[in-house]
Design an enzyme around this catalytic site. Structure first.
Site, PDB file in Angstrom:
ATOM      1  N   GLY A  83       0.847  -1.188   0.000  1.00 29.52           N
ATOM      2  CA  GLY A  83       0.000   0.000   0.000  1.00 29.52           C
ATOM      3  C   GLY A  83       0.882   1.238   0.000  1.00 29.52           C
ATOM      4  O   GLY A  83       0.985   1.970  -0.979  1.00 29.52           O
ATOM      5  N   CYS A 100      -6.222  21.589  19.595  1.00 31.10           N
ATOM      6  CA  CYS A 100      -6.007  21.873  21.010  1.00 31.10           C
ATOM      7  C   CYS A 100      -5.411  20.660  21.687  1.00 31.10           C
ATOM      8  O   CYS A 100      -6.089  19.978  22.475  1.00 31.10           O
ATOM      9  CB  CYS A 100      -7.318  22.278  21.657  1.00 31.10           C
ATOM     10  SG  CYS A 100      -7.683  23.974  21.270  1.00 31.10           S
TER      11      CYS A 100
HETATM   12  N1  LLP Z   1      -1.623  -6.425   3.860  1.00 30.49           N
HETATM   13  C1  LLP Z   1      -2.098  -6.492   5.100  1.00 30.49           C
HETATM   14  C2  LLP Z   1      -2.738  -7.715   5.566  1.00 30.49           C
HETATM   15  C3  LLP Z   1      -1.968  -5.397   5.961  1.00 30.49           C
HETATM   16  O1  LLP Z   1      -2.431  -5.482   7.212  1.00 30.49           O
HETATM   17  C4  LLP Z   1      -1.342  -4.222   5.506  1.00 30.49           C
HETATM   18  C5  LLP Z   1      -1.210  -3.072   6.374  1.00 30.49           C
HETATM   19  C6  LLP Z   1      -0.881  -4.189   4.185  1.00 30.49           C
HETATM   20  C7  LLP Z   1      -1.026  -5.309   3.397  1.00 30.49           C
HETATM   21  C8  LLP Z   1      -0.239  -2.973   3.586  1.00 30.49           C
HETATM   22  O2  LLP Z   1       0.909  -2.566   4.243  1.00 30.49           O
HETATM   23  P1  LLP Z   1       1.816  -1.412   3.620  1.00 30.49           P
HETATM   24  O3  LLP Z   1       2.443  -1.945   2.359  1.00 30.49           O
HETATM   25  O4  LLP Z   1       0.930  -0.252   3.292  1.00 30.49           O
HETATM   26  O5  LLP Z   1       2.773  -1.090   4.685  1.00 30.49           O
HETATM   27  N2  LLP Z   1      -1.441   2.824   9.829  1.00 30.49           N
HETATM   28  C9  LLP Z   1      -0.091   2.319   9.867  1.00 30.49           C
HETATM   29  C10 LLP Z   1       0.067   1.175   8.962  1.00 30.49           C
HETATM   30  C11 LLP Z   1      -0.938   0.114   9.223  1.00 30.49           C
HETATM   31  C12 LLP Z   1      -0.742  -0.982   8.264  1.00 30.49           C
HETATM   32  C13 LLP Z   1      -1.828  -1.948   8.420  1.00 30.49           C
HETATM   33  N3  LLP Z   1      -1.736  -3.024   7.522  1.00 30.49           N
HETATM   34  C14 LLP Z   1       0.868   3.410   9.488  1.00 30.49           C
HETATM   35  O6  LLP Z   1       0.381   4.489   9.171  1.00 30.49           O
HETATM   36  O7  LLP Z   1       2.083   3.246   9.514  1.00 30.49           O
END
Ligand code: LLP
Length: 492
Positions: free
Chosen positions: A332, A408
């Site tokens: 992602g 805030c």
């Molecule tokens: N596949 C699964 C099963 C996942 O849980 C995730 C991310 C991805 C793929 C994609 O991961 P990426 O390539 O985007 O790192 N909110 C957090 C990240 C949470 C990721 C959750 N799962 C942040 O902002 O760092």
């Protein structure tokens, strides 16, 4: 405090070790910004051919700008990297764009155009993907608590793969596929005991987290799936973490998961078939590939990462004498993170002096017209970002600054540590790069601040792909307004 306090004030004394003093606080670090980013003759930041001041005149601030070509290019390059790496071993790879990082119908279409599939993890994300025209067969559906109506919807529309996460979910799927009389392909999510974060990975026997089955439990889950008439088992899934640099964690995790994969092959558990009707085992290793938020981050280029991971999987398969499964990945952030740049307007600045014991250190606070409501990552994860003046180049030297929002809350930080030109002033535009992933999706209306628009830019043109909220949108949810609530009437 030293006698001559004024002389002893040190601008960079509060800087963390990783933050280098730049020669020029207007420079754009390569890799942190979209490839199209540069400064024009007036010194303004230009993204995809459009100067930041022009974007702001049209769309206001804050605004999340997505460089469309950068996103499409990253999607294509990711698919090519994994496809080529797998092909070298006589195999195939699929890439699912992880919609949780940022999803809108436009972005889903860019991904499909690039040949990717889409991974969703809620009925809402599924609805967006379907509204974008993503063929259901190219959707993967995740979640540790998919609700029954979500599973029903997924089976009904023909979602390609459901990644099952619990025994309870398997029973729900058994009932739903029977009730709807529809077949469903599934992957089983395993928790390999490997958790990776940036430079390090941790390998334990069991990870203490909510997702997936342990390797032992997964074997039993697959046995149960095998008994089900209408549920086809395609393979195992494993996601080890986020913002990962290097391949060691993937290698360790793949090794553990392939051991189970090999046993399941022996047990002839794989029943899902490919386009030609033959059984097609899949191994999905998730996403998590890291990006550069600041110049201190040095992510592995995607082609190198793909080669390293796929070679490791191929080695592990060779050792076990099993064929390479169809490999799947779910990036992602590494696709949509870098294309995003948030533009803010500076509202106030102030300098704070901190007595560190040996010196008086100074930090400049630069307040912008957004904050934790449009980027919760610094507050949530202590995430580091960088920033640059976007409307012009500063003329003064670098001053250690902290960019903060308007909320805030003292934890409302946008960029914790950055050197900005000393002459940053109210009315300047400030750009924060690498905000394409996990910023808009995590946005809130804290302090009743409307969420900003998302604008796609390409070849000198810009268009809104998600409209910004107005205060009226927020008031519209307040049941005490407009309708003249019963309570208010009753009190009169
Ligand atoms: N596949 C699964 C099963 C996942 O849980 C995730 C991310 C991805 C793929 C994609 O991961 P990426 O390539 O985007 O790192 N909110 C957090 C990240 C949470 C990721 C959750 N799962 C942040 O902002 O760092």
């Amino acid at each position: 405090m030293p006698d001559d306090a004024a002389a002893a004030v040190v601008s960079g004394a509060l800087a963390p070790e990783w933050l280098a003093l730049p020669d020029d606080p207007n420079d754009l670090a390569p890799g942190v910004w979209p490839a199209s980013a540069h400064r024009d003759a007036d010194g303004a930041l230009v993204i995809a051919g459009i100067p930041a001041p022009e974007l702001v005149r049209t769309f206001g601030t804050p605004v999340l700008v997505l460089d469309e070509d950068e996103a499409r290019d990253r999607a294509r390059r990711t698919l090519r990297a994994f496809g080529d790496a797998a092909a070298r071993h006589g195999g195939r790879a699929r890439v699912y764009y992880a919609g949780k990082a940022f999803l809108s119908t436009e972005v889903a279409r860019w991904m499909i155009d690039a040949g990717l599939n889409v991974d969703v993890c809620s009925a809402g994300e599924l609805a967006v993907a379907l509204a974008a025209g993503v063929p259901a067969s190219r959707i993967g559906f995740h979640g540790n608590n998919k609700r029954v109506f979500e599973l029903e919807r997924a089976v009904e529309v023909g979602v390609g793969t459901i990644i099952v996460d619990s025994d309870i979910e398997i029973e729900r799927l058994a009932a739903i596929t029977e009730r709807l009389d529809r077949r469903q392909t599934v992957l089983v999510r395993v928790n390999s005991g490997v958790h990776a974060e940036t430079h390090h990975f941790l390998a334990t026997a069991h990870e203490d987290q909510k997702f997936g089955f342990t390797l032992e439990a997964a074997e039993r889950a697959v046995e149960r799936i095998h008994e089900l008439e209408l549920v086809d088992f395609a393979g195992l899934h494993c996601h080890i973490g986020s913002q990962i640099f290097g391949t060691a964690g993937f290698r360790e995790s793949a090794s553990r998961v392939l051991e189970l994969h090999a046993r399941l092959l022996e047990q002839e558990r794989f029943t899902a078939t490919g386009a030609d009707g033959s059984v097609e085992p899949v191994l999905n290793l998730g996403g998590g590939f890291g990006i550069a938020y600041t110049r201190a981050d040095t992510p592995t280029p995607i082609a190198e990462l793909a080669d390293g991971i796929v070679d490791a999987v191929a080695d592990e398969c060779a050792v076990r004498g099993i064929p390479l499964p169809v490999l799947a990945f779910e990036p992602g952030r590494s696709i949509i993170g870098t294309p995003g740049v948030t533009l803010y307007e500076v509202g106030t600045t102030k300098s704070v002096q901190v007595d560190t014991g040996s010196a008086v250190a100074e930090r400049r606070y630069v307040s912008v017209d957004g904050g934790m409501s449009d980027n919760a990552r610094p507050a949530l994860y202590g995430a580091q970002y960088s920033a640059r003046l976007a409307s012009r180049e500063g003329v003064e030297g670098p001053v250690l600054s902290r960019v903060v929002g308007l909320h805030c809350e003292s934890g409302d930080v946008v960029v914790d540590h950055e050197y900005l030109p000393g002459d940053v002033t109210p009315g300047d535009l400030l750009a924060v790069p690498a905000t394409g992933a996990y910023c808009a999706p995590l946005a809130s209306n804290y302090n009743h601040v409307p969420r900003p628009p998302v604008v796609a830019v390409t070849g000198g043109t810009a268009r809104i792909i998600v409209r910004g909220e107005r205060i009226e949108d927020l008031l519209a949810r307040d049941a005490g307004i407009d309708t003249g609530s019963a309570v208010a009437e009753g009190e009169e």
